[in-house]
Scaffold this motif. Structure first.
Motif, PDB file in Angstrom:
ATOM      1  N   ASN A  37       3.454   4.401   2.502  1.00 12.75           N
ATOM      2  CA  ASN A  37       2.940   4.757   1.178  1.00 12.75           C
ATOM      3  C   ASN A  37       3.314   6.185   0.785  1.00 12.75           C
ATOM      4  OD1 ASN A  37       1.800   2.251   0.896  1.00 12.75           O
ATOM      5  ND2 ASN A  37      -0.300   2.908   1.293  1.00 12.75           N
ATOM      6  N   MET A  38       3.200   7.115   1.735  1.00 13.00           N
ATOM      7  CA  MET A  38       3.506   8.519   1.433  1.00 13.00           C
ATOM      8  C   MET A  38       4.983   8.705   1.091  1.00 13.00           C
ATOM      9  SD  MET A  38       1.120  10.342   4.337  1.00 13.00           S
ATOM     10  CE  MET A  38       1.376  12.037   3.825  1.00 13.00           C
ATOM     11  N   ASN A  41       5.583   7.019  -2.376  1.00 13.02           N
ATOM     12  CA  ASN A  41       5.062   7.846  -3.472  1.00 13.02           C
ATOM     13  C   ASN A  41       5.913   9.093  -3.686  1.00 13.02           C
ATOM     14  OD1 ASN A  41       2.755   6.407  -4.490  1.00 13.02           O
ATOM     15  ND2 ASN A  41       1.725   6.828  -2.543  1.00 13.02           N
ATOM     16  N   SER A  45       7.794   9.893  -7.155  1.00 15.02           N
ATOM     17  CA  SER A  45       7.557  11.142  -7.889  1.00 15.02           C
ATOM     18  C   SER A  45       8.878  11.777  -8.320  1.00 15.02           C
ATOM     19  CB  SER A  45       6.766  12.129  -7.028  1.00 15.02           C
ATOM     20  OG  SER A  45       7.550  12.595  -5.940  1.00 15.02           O
ATOM     21  N   ARG A 146       2.942  16.219   1.021  1.00 16.75           N
ATOM     22  CA  ARG A 146       2.549  16.467  -0.369  1.00 16.75           C
ATOM     23  C   ARG A 146       2.262  15.173  -1.126  1.00 16.75           C
ATOM     24  NH1 ARG A 146       7.234  20.090  -0.292  1.00 16.75           N
ATOM     25  NH2 ARG A 146       8.362  18.608  -1.614  1.00 16.75           N
ATOM     26  N   ASN A 147       2.578  14.036  -0.512  1.00 16.89           N
ATOM     27  CA  ASN A 147       2.525  12.766  -1.234  1.00 16.89           C
ATOM     28  C   ASN A 147       1.244  11.990  -0.955  1.00 16.89           C
ATOM     29  OD1 ASN A 147       5.198  13.332  -2.085  1.00 16.89           O
ATOM     30  ND2 ASN A 147       5.991  12.483  -0.165  1.00 16.89           N
ATOM     31  N   SER A 148       0.865  11.173  -1.899  1.00 20.57           N
ATOM     32  CA  SER A 148      -0.366  10.386  -1.804  1.00 20.57           C
ATOM     33  C   SER A 148      -0.252   9.297  -0.742  1.00 20.57           C
ATOM     34  CB  SER A 148      -0.660   9.741  -3.163  1.00 20.57           C
ATOM     35  OG  SER A 148      -1.692   8.782  -3.050  1.00 20.57           O
ATOM     36  N   LYS A 149      -1.402   9.005  -0.097  1.00 21.51           N
ATOM     37  CA  LYS A 149      -1.467   7.922   0.880  1.00 21.51           C
ATOM     38  C   LYS A 149      -1.822   6.588   0.229  1.00 21.51           C
ATOM     39  CE  LYS A 149      -3.033  11.032   4.588  1.00 21.51           C
ATOM     40  NZ  LYS A 149      -4.114  11.297   5.580  1.00 21.51           N
ATOM     41  N   ASN A 150      -2.113   6.608  -1.054  1.00 21.78           N
ATOM     42  CA  ASN A 150      -2.534   5.391  -1.743  1.00 21.78           C
ATOM     43  C   ASN A 150      -1.372   4.419  -1.918  1.00 21.78           C
ATOM     44  OD1 ASN A 150      -5.140   6.409  -2.036  1.00 21.78           O
ATOM     45  ND2 ASN A 150      -4.620   7.425  -3.974  1.00 21.78           N
ATOM     46  N   ASN A 151      -1.716   3.154  -2.033  1.00 22.50           N
ATOM     47  CA  ASN A 151      -0.704   2.124  -2.233  1.00 22.50           C
ATOM     48  C   ASN A 151      -0.044   2.320  -3.600  1.00 22.50           C
ATOM     49  OD1 ASN A 151       0.652  -0.173  -1.273  1.00 22.50           O
ATOM     50  ND2 ASN A 151      -0.609  -1.518  -2.541  1.00 22.50           N
ATOM     51  N   PRO A 152       1.284   2.539  -3.654  1.00 24.10           N
ATOM     52  CA  PRO A 152       1.930   2.816  -4.942  1.00 24.10           C
ATOM     53  C   PRO A 152       1.972   1.589  -5.840  1.00 24.10           C
ATOM     54  CG  PRO A 152       3.580   2.581  -3.223  1.00 24.10           C
ATOM     55  CD  PRO A 152       2.245   2.557  -2.533  1.00 24.10           C
TER      56      PRO A 152
END
Length: 508
Positions: A37-38, A41, A45, A146-152
């Motif tokens: 995910n990271m 994302n 980005s 720096r990137n989100s762990k949320n499911n993109p």
């Protein structure tokens, strides 16, 4: 449709199960999905437009698989670059494919002048204390945190998963397109034919840049199994891994298998054989198979025949190996086979013809060369370069390979590329490169050379010269000096006549 959708489910089904294991590291399915995910994302980005490409120039590592899957989840197309390629070959592929970003490692970054290319560069294991001139260079650890762990959430589906590069007929890498959908189809057929399941530990000790090992790894993760990563193949290292794992499934080319057997015989090492051995890349000799059965006691041996364009074509299962070991087996699950004459008509039983294949696993075309794809795919049938015959029981036998390609150690080698290098030596008047059957390599690369008068080089001198211009696996393994070559009516060296003579001499 994305191959990572299935892997994401294991975050909830078996979060603490080991997804990938290596000698010094392991990653659970929960941690793997966070990393995927990271990375996804981070790529999104940078760009959410359709058709973005990312290149991977890495040796075997868990990070390789994380990046491959992260890019796949982001809907980016992955381009795999082989560290064994020459700098010229890597540069050619980068210029042709033009990825927006490349992941590489510290020891490989100077193989190509990335400053000349309009792409970002991320170093996976960047070492400190070294200044970089490339303003677009980033450290992987700094970039990924720096990137989100949320499911993109993707705004579009990119059907093309992978651009794999294989040598074309001129020796220059040729890009073939693989979609998520064709890999889905391959996964389902693999489950049916090999019986690999959730509880297995899968090992593929070859380089991840080669389709056999990469496919084995991603399929293992797709079904929720554990993939054991070997950073670099050596028989001792592989035996050590096998002795730690019960009921393993292993993908190998014949040359690797023989290395393991030679090691066992020489050093009298205790050995825990896998429960399933899947072999591809080149055909085993019957005598070699018997040796494998002896030393890999109780193993189920599967041999499959396929190609980058067709994926799986035929399978020789354990029963078929006992019945007709010289064949390449019957049609793989959900594959149709047709053998045709030069006019396109199907030939009879045991008659030789050109091999055609139809399935939902066939590639999506060539990158930047759709005309070539249209030439070999007509009415959903892919024309292969091989000539074959089929018996009454549906077993296929490969009779010959067009365009002179050699398969040595599971890798495609085109003799014309080697001949071109040899002819730059002032001592060489004429040369022909061919492959002869070899129990270790499948085919051994042999260069026949007619020397200029009173001039001849030592074998080691030729090897050293070739290594300057060719990948290591393309360097001739034997030199045969000849006084004269036979010729065809058109004045070309008669390859068929020479190959036939060499085969007879080696079988004596």
């Amino acid at each position: 449709m994305n191959i990572c959708d299935q892997i994401y489910l294991y975050k909830y089904i078996c979060p603490d199960k080991i997804a990938i294991k290596s000698e010094n590291e392991s990653l659970t399915y929960n941690d793997l999905n966070i990393s995927i995910n990271m990375i996804a994302n981070g790529l999104l980005s940078k760009s959410i437009r359709e058709g973005c490409k990312v290149a991977i120039l890495l040796n075997n590592s868990i990070k390789f698989l994380e990046i491959f899957l992260g890019a796949s989840k982001a809907g980016w197309t992955v381009i795999v670059l082989d560290p064994k390629w020459s700098s010229k070959e890597i540069d050619y592929v980068l210029e042709k494919s033009k990825p927006e970003l490349t992941f590489t490692e510290d020891e490989l970054v100077h193989r190509v002048d990335f400053n000349e290319k309009s792409m970002d560069l991320i170093i996976v294991n960047k070492k400190g204390g070294r200044k970089e001139e490339n303003r677009n260079l980033n450290d992987f650890t700094d970039w990924v945190i720096r990137n989100s762990k949320n499911n993109p959430q993707l705004k579009h589906d990119n059907p093309i998963l992978l651009i794999g590069f294989t040598s074309g007929t001129t020796g220059k890498p040729k890009g073939y397109l693989r979609s998520h959908e064709t890999w889905f189809e391959s996964f389902y057929s693999t489950n049916y034919e090999f019986g690999i399941n959730f509880n297995d530990v899968v090992i593929a000790p070859g380089p991840l840049v080669h389709s056999l090992s990469l496919y084995a790894a991603i399929h293992a993760l797709f079904i929720g199994a554990t993939f054991y990563l070997v950073d670099k193949f050596s028989p001792h290292k592989l035996i050590s891994v096998l002795n730690k794992v019960e009921d393993s499934v292993i993908y190998m080319v014949p040359s690797m298998t023989h290395s393991v057997i030679d090691c066992i015989k020489k050093d009298r090492i205790n050995f825990n054989p896998p429960k399933i051995l899947i072999s591809a890349g080149s055909k085993w000799l019957k005598s070699s198979k018997n040796e494998v059965k002896y030393y890999f006691e109780g193993v189920k041996i599967f041999e499959f025949y396929g190609s980058s364009e067709a994926s799986f074509i035929t399978l020789l299962d354990p029963k078929g190996n006992n019945l007709k070991p010289e064949s390449v087996g019957r049609a793989f699950k959900n594959v149709r086979i047709s053998i045709r004459d030069e006019e396109g008509n199907e030939v009879g039983v045991n008659e030789v013809g050109k091999l055609f294949v139809s399935s939902n696993m066939i590639f999506s075309g060539y990158y930047d060369d759709q005309l070539e794809a249209e030439r070999i795919i007509k009415d959903e049938w892919l024309e292969m370069e091989d000539y074959a015959k089929m018996d009454d029981d549906g077993f296929v036998f490969i009779v010959g390979r067009s365009r002179n390609m050699i398969i040595s150690g599971g890798l495609n080698v085109f003799p014309e590329e080697i001949e071109k290098i040899l002819l730059t030596l002032e001592e060489v008047e004429e040369t022909m490169v061919t492959g002869i059957l070899d129990k270790y390599w499948g085919e051994k690369i042999v260069a026949l050379i007619k020397w200029k008068e009173n001039q001849q080089l030592h074998f080691n001198e030729i090897k050293a010269y070739c290594k300057k211009y060719l990948s290591a696996y393309k360097v001739p393994q034997e030199i045969i000096s000849v006084k004269e070559f036979p010729y065809t009516n058109s004045g070309k060296i008669a390859r068929g006549k020479i190959d036939k003579k060499l085969s007879k001499e080696r079988l004596k």
